[in-house]
Design an enzyme around this catalytic site. Structure first.
Site, PDB file in Angstrom:
ATOM      1  CG  HIS A 140       3.985  21.884   9.918  1.00  0.00           C
ATOM      2  ND1 HIS A 140       3.428  20.596   9.620  1.00  0.00           N
ATOM      3  CD2 HIS A 140       4.388  22.573   8.775  1.00  0.00           C
ATOM      4  CE1 HIS A 140       3.209  20.951   8.397  1.00  0.00           C
ATOM      5  NE2 HIS A 140       3.858  21.609   7.679  1.00  0.00           N
ATOM      6  CG  ASP A 217       9.141  20.359  13.406  1.00  0.00           C
ATOM      7  OD1 ASP A 217       9.958  20.119  12.566  1.00  0.00           O
ATOM      8  OD2 ASP A 217       8.005  20.460  13.154  1.00  0.00           O
ATOM      9  CD  GLN A 220      10.598  25.480   7.311  1.00  0.00           C
ATOM     10  OE1 GLN A 220      11.547  26.094   6.922  1.00  0.00           O
ATOM     11  NE2 GLN A 220       9.630  24.837   6.724  1.00  0.00           N
ATOM     12  CE  LYS A 243       9.739  21.403   5.266  1.00  0.00           C
ATOM     13  NZ  LYS A 243       8.718  22.092   4.333  1.00  0.00           N
ATOM     14  CB  CYS A 381       0.840  22.930   7.496  1.00  0.00           C
ATOM     15  SG  CYS A 381       0.379  22.343   5.828  1.00  0.00           S
TER      16      CYS A 381
HETATM   17  N1  PLP Z   1       7.304  20.941  10.660  1.00  0.00           N
HETATM   18  C1  PLP Z   1       7.732  22.129  10.244  1.00  0.00           C
HETATM   19  C2  PLP Z   1       8.162  23.361  11.038  1.00  0.00           C
HETATM   20  C3  PLP Z   1       7.491  22.427   8.686  1.00  0.00           C
HETATM   21  O1  PLP Z   1       7.896  23.438   8.413  1.00  0.00           O
HETATM   22  C4  PLP Z   1       7.186  21.043   7.966  1.00  0.00           C
HETATM   23  C5  PLP Z   1       6.958  21.370   6.635  1.00  0.00           C
HETATM   24  O2  PLP Z   1       6.670  22.442   6.036  1.00  0.00           O
HETATM   25  C6  PLP Z   1       7.016  19.909   8.655  1.00  0.00           C
HETATM   26  C7  PLP Z   1       7.012  19.915   9.923  1.00  0.00           C
HETATM   27  C8  PLP Z   1       6.460  18.848   7.874  1.00  0.00           C
HETATM   28  O3  PLP Z   1       7.516  18.382   6.902  1.00  0.00           O
HETATM   29  P1  PLP Z   1       7.578  17.252   5.915  1.00  0.00           P
HETATM   30  O4  PLP Z   1       5.998  17.650   5.070  1.00  0.00           O
HETATM   31  O5  PLP Z   1       8.712  17.370   5.206  1.00  0.00           O
HETATM   32  O6  PLP Z   1       7.091  15.918   6.421  1.00  0.00           O
END
Ligand code: PLP
Length: 423
Positions: A140, A217, A220, A243, A381
């Site tokens: 992401h 990370d 998900q 989430k 993203c």
């Molecule tokens: N990393 C992954 C794999 C994500 O799917 C997301 C959000 O969709 C993020 C990071 C960023 O999360 P946040 O916008 O809650 O900080």
């Protein structure tokens, strides 16, 4: 089952599915009762954010109604009450991740802030010109851009683990990328664009053999897989509350205590301070060293209620139920003419990303919306992984434990309508 006996994505434990009680669970979520364009809402945008159960909404309301106060510094009743609720959530998060200590749990705004915290604090103090950071091709943007900014500033290089056509990381390439110059591996556990569940435990072990720390990370993964940070042996683990049935604007960064101790503060002010003179500031101990300013107290308390709710159902049961849903959804979508699933890894969780021949993903999303079906369309993203698969956008249905087989059938029916419109 993995060797530790934990349920992993893709495995269906039939005992877990018996009495899952999805209809009962759905009643806990007011938003699932909403009608959209006169049709019952089919919410399949869970990778973007989950819906919130009534207990979470009630807990936040109760805080503002009768407990609202700033934490830590107060000597009065309400402040004490709010502090207890805030700190008890920290302990709940520690249990949720099976971290060794409460001081390893830092409250952040979300995954993005957690990763930025590590890039700023760990990155700026450890990375020098010529060093390397390893990420993967399916990250992401939140796990790409902070490292790019760091590399640019320091004259370091970003290295990228490639993926195969199924959307699985090429692990031999990964091993080849690691070298004496690698300062950190930052990799997603579950891809939001493809649904791939990466084998992060062996990947962490590989990096550790070379003395390289690993940030996971977990944005998900947290809603779908039981996580044990001690068993994984990751050095950092970031996730977002929203989430996982919690409020927006709150997240967690787990870090191993010795690493966090050795890192400089990320931001200055408020709780991160022990004593200040104009000559020198003495920083607070962990975890407060990384929690500057008044935090999102209601968010933390709401996250505590969300974790309690999810833990009552149980992540192993959730993973089993969702694996069954994902397999069913994959079967239904694979039977649709002209539909190509993007991301066909053997280990997947929650995500069905796809393109329809000759129809833009945004048109798919808009027509489905008229049927009451909420999916996401775009690059999610994760523009580099879209490029890897030769598409600019996909339509993405993403599942949660409150979704049903009937909703997936509604999605398939809706997609047939989309095809009819463009025929
Ligand atoms: N990393 C992954 C794999 C994500 O799917 C997301 C959000 O969709 C993020 C990071 C960023 O999360 P946040 O916008 O809650 O900080």
């Amino acid at each position: 089952m993995n060797p530790a006996g934990r349920q992993v994505a893709g495995e269906v434990c039939n005992d877990c599915l018996v009495g899952f009680g999805v209809e009962r669970i759905r009643q806990d979520f007011p938003a699932l009762q909403v009608r959209v364009h006169g049709k019952p809402l089919v919410y399949l945008d869970n990778a973007a954010t989950s819906q919130k159960p009534q207990v979470v909404i009630d807990r936040i309301t109760r805080y503002y109604l009768s407990e609202n106060s700033n934490i830590h510094r107060g000597v009065h009743f309400l402040s004490d009450l709010a502090t207890q609720a805030y700190e008890s959530t920290r302990d709940r998060v520690r249990q949720f991740l099976n971290a060794a200590h409460d001081r390893e749990i830092i409250f952040t705004r979300g995954t993005t802030e957690g990763i930025n915290l590590v890039a700023h604090s760990f990155g700026r103090s450890r990375v020098r010109a010529g060093d390397e950071i390893v990420i993967s091709a399916m990250e992401h943007h939140s796990n790409i851009v902070p490292w790019q900014i760091l590399c640019e500033e320091k004259g370091a290089t970003l290295r990228v683990i490639p993926v195969n056509d199924a959307g699985e990381l090429l692990l031999e390439e990964y091993e080849r990328l690691l070298c004496d110059r690698t300062r950190l591996v930052a990799v997603t556990y579950v891809s939001n664009a493809l649904g791939t569940v990466n084998p992060i435990k062996p990947m962490i072990a590989t990096a550790h053999r070379r003395g390289i720390p690993v940030l996971v990370d977990g944005a998900q993964a947290a809603p779908h897989l039981a996580v044990d940070v001690q068993e994984l042996d990751c050095d950092f683990y970031a996730f977002s509350g929203h989430k996982l049935c919690g409020p927006t604007g709150i997240g967690i960064l787990y870090g191993k205590a010795d690493l966090l101790e050795s890192m400089p503060p990320y931001q200055g002010g408020g709780d991160m301070i022990s004593a200040v003179t104009f000559e020198k500031t003495i920083y607070n101990s962990l975890p407060y060293k990384f929690e500057a300013g008044t935090p999102h107290i209601a968010g933390v308390i709401g996250l505590g209620a969300a974790l309690e709710y999810v833990q009552r159902i149980g992540l192993p049961r959730i993973a089993a139920y969702e694996a069954d849903l994902l397999a069913y959804g994959t079967e239904l979508l694979s039977a649709i003419p002209g539909l190509r699933i993007i991301g066909t890894a053997r280990e997947k969780a929650s995500v069905l990303s796809f393109v329809l021949d000759g129809i833009h993903a945004h048109d798919v999303g808009t027509i489905l919306d008229h049927e009451g079906i909420a999916i996401r369309a775009g690059h999610h993203c994760a523009m580099p992984v879209m490029k890897r698969f030769g598409v600019s956008a996909t339509a993405r249905a993403s599942l949660a434990f409150y979704n049903t087989r009937e909703e997936l059938e509604a999605l398939a029916k809706g997609l047939h309508k989309v095809i009819e419109v463009f025929a």
